[in-house]
Write an enzyme that holds these catalytic residues in place. Structure first.
Site, PDB file in Angstrom:
ATOM      1  N   THR A   1      74.300  44.846  13.997  1.00  0.00           N
ATOM      2  CA  THR A   1      73.440  44.033  13.137  1.00  0.00           C
ATOM      3  C   THR A   1      73.858  42.575  13.139  1.00  0.00           C
ATOM      4  OG1 THR A   1      72.982  45.935  11.720  1.00  0.00           O
ATOM      5  CG2 THR A   1      72.582  43.766  10.779  1.00  0.00           C
TER       6      THR A   1
ATOM      7  N   TYR B   1      64.587  44.877  12.480  1.00  0.00           N
ATOM      8  CA  TYR B   1      65.228  44.000  13.451  1.00  0.00           C
ATOM      9  C   TYR B   1      65.730  44.823  14.632  1.00  0.00           C
ATOM     10  CZ  TYR B   1      69.546  45.828  11.440  1.00  0.00           C
ATOM     11  OH  TYR B   1      70.546  46.664  11.007  1.00  0.00           O
TER      12      TYR B   1
ATOM     13  N   SER C   1      75.487  50.437  16.825  1.00  0.00           N
ATOM     14  CA  SER C   1      76.750  51.164  16.719  1.00  0.00           C
ATOM     15  C   SER C   1      76.559  52.668  16.581  1.00  0.00           C
ATOM     16  CB  SER C   1      77.595  50.623  15.558  1.00  0.00           C
ATOM     17  OG  SER C   1      77.027  50.929  14.308  1.00  0.00           O
TER      18      SER C   1
ATOM     19  N   THR D   1      77.904  48.145  11.677  1.00  0.00           N
ATOM     20  CA  THR D   1      78.639  48.703  10.538  1.00  0.00           C
ATOM     21  C   THR D   1      78.604  50.234  10.480  1.00  0.00           C
ATOM     22  OG1 THR D   1      76.689  48.466   9.111  1.00  0.00           O
ATOM     23  CG2 THR D   1      78.276  46.635   9.131  1.00  0.00           C
ATOM     24  N   ASP D   2      77.637  50.873  11.155  1.00  0.00           N
ATOM     25  CA  ASP D   2      77.492  52.323  11.007  1.00  0.00           C
ATOM     26  C   ASP D   2      78.724  53.086  11.457  1.00  0.00           C
ATOM     27  OD1 ASP D   2      74.998  51.950   9.982  1.00  0.00           O
ATOM     28  OD2 ASP D   2      73.892  52.756  11.691  1.00  0.00           O
TER      29      ASP D   2
ATOM     30  N   LYS E   1      82.259  53.260   4.994  1.00  0.00           N
ATOM     31  CA  LYS E   1      80.989  52.678   4.552  1.00  0.00           C
ATOM     32  C   LYS E   1      80.432  53.532   3.422  1.00  0.00           C
ATOM     33  CE  LYS E   1      76.621  50.863   6.358  1.00  0.00           C
ATOM     34  NZ  LYS E   1      75.777  50.648   7.553  1.00  0.00           N
TER      35      LYS E   1
ATOM     36  N   GLU F   1      93.748  76.757  -1.934  1.00  0.00           N
ATOM     37  CA  GLU F   1      92.826  77.875  -2.150  1.00  0.00           C
ATOM     38  C   GLU F   1      92.751  78.798  -0.939  1.00  0.00           C
ATOM     39  OE1 GLU F   1      89.071  76.955  -4.245  1.00  0.00           O
ATOM     40  OE2 GLU F   1      89.800  74.885  -4.303  1.00  0.00           O
TER      41      GLU F   1
END
Length: 328
Positions: free
Chosen positions: A12, A25, A58, A91-92, A164, A285
């Protein structure tokens, strides 16, 4: 003056929209030269050079690009061609790329990822200031030996801890548990801590120049999860399975049985959690010793997958894999 080399991969931060108020975009449309030119004052921070390493969204990032990035960074540092490196990234999956580099870059020199939540052509684009701050950190001698970092929205995160947390919020990145590594605002940097776990120059992992990393699947646990998902992964030849478990890395009883069969077939099973923070502990557990499971400790599922891939590529046995999750 410090020498900072920027490796651009798209995302981005290099996105171009149809207008400055458009929410749609195309990522990776702006080249590195334009990114550098869009940031006034970079030349006062460092001797900056740039390289268009990749040009992608990404979500298309993969192990081949990770390995290429790590090897390129290591070559730059080995040749003393840069004092610090900045990687511009979508950013992903920035947290995944960052953690892979955190484990496979062999120098204590700073590597700083940055990106943006708004494209380059957007009203109030956040990319230029993020890039400015990232370069300032990469040029800072005190940034050495802090591992790979993410500089974004005036915050400085360790690649090991960051994740994120929002699809669209500019303040999307958080570091649950350990908290921020520091802040970086208009070139003013403050450090709060150093990472405690092994990284970069302390790491025993290699990026492997030409070897493909083993396949590891992440399976998401939920109420009513079916064991055939486990059997499907095993039939496809996975070397490892990471469970994004409920709570403390838990799955329904029938899935436990399927995972136990997977372990007997030679698959390494790691119990992580879909919960946003907290540790997954051994033997709370489930009897991990008897079942042959590994626990992720503090790593989220996506980072657990990366560490497990590297452990398998280095042919570590199950006990050594568990130790790696406690060390890295």
């Amino acid at each position: 003056m410090a020498r900072v080399h920027i490796l651009a991969t798209g995302g981005t931060i290099a996105g171009r929209g149809s207008s400055d108020t458009s929410s749609s975009y195309r990522p990776g449309s702006v080249m590195i030269e334009q990114l550098i030119d869009s940031v006034p004052g970079l030349g006062a921070l460092a001797e900056v050079t740039g390289e268009q390493f990749a040009q992608m969204s990404s979500q298309d990032m993969d192990e081949v690009v990770w390995q290429g990035l790590a090897n390129r960074i290591n070559k730059l540092f080995d040749a003393d061609a840069a004092d610090g490196v900045v990687v511009t990234h979508g950013t992903d999956t920035a947290e995944e790329t960052g953690y892979f580099l955190h484990l496979t870059v062999t120098s204590d020199r700073p590597v700083v990822l940055t990106g943006s939540m708004r494209p380059a052509t957007s009203l109030s684009a956040d990319g230029p200031l993020n890039l400015y701050n990232a370069v300032s950190v990469a040029a800072d001698r005190d940034a050495r030996d802090r591992g790979v970092m993410l500089a974004i929205n005036d915050d400085l995160h360790s690649a090991r801890d960051v994740t994120k947390s929002s699809t669209t919020d500019v303040q999307t990145f958080i570091s649950p548990g350990p908290g921020l590594l520091g802040t970086a605002r208009l070139g003013r940097i403050r450090y709060f801590r150093r990472p405690k776990r092994l990284h970069t120059s302390q790491s025993s992992f290699s990026a492997f120049a030409q070897r493909r990393l083993p396949r590891v699947d992440i399976l998401y646990s939920h109420a009513g999860m079916q064991p055939d998902l486990v059997r499907a992964s095993v039939s496809l030849g996975v070397r490892g399975i990471v469970i994004a478990g409920v709570g403390n890395g838990n799955v329904p009883g029938p899935v436990v049985s399927a995972l136990t069969d997977a372990v007997k077939a030679g698959v390494i099973v790691v119990r992580a959690t879909r919960v946003g923070s907290g540790d997954v502990e051994r033997g709370v557990e489930l009897d991990d010793d008897a079942l042959g499971f590994v626990v992720a400790d503090q790593l989220n599922p996506q980072k657990s997958r990366i560490l497990l891939q590297l452990c398998l590529a280095h042919e570590l046995d199950r006990n050594a894999v568990q130790e790696a999750f406690f060390q890295y």
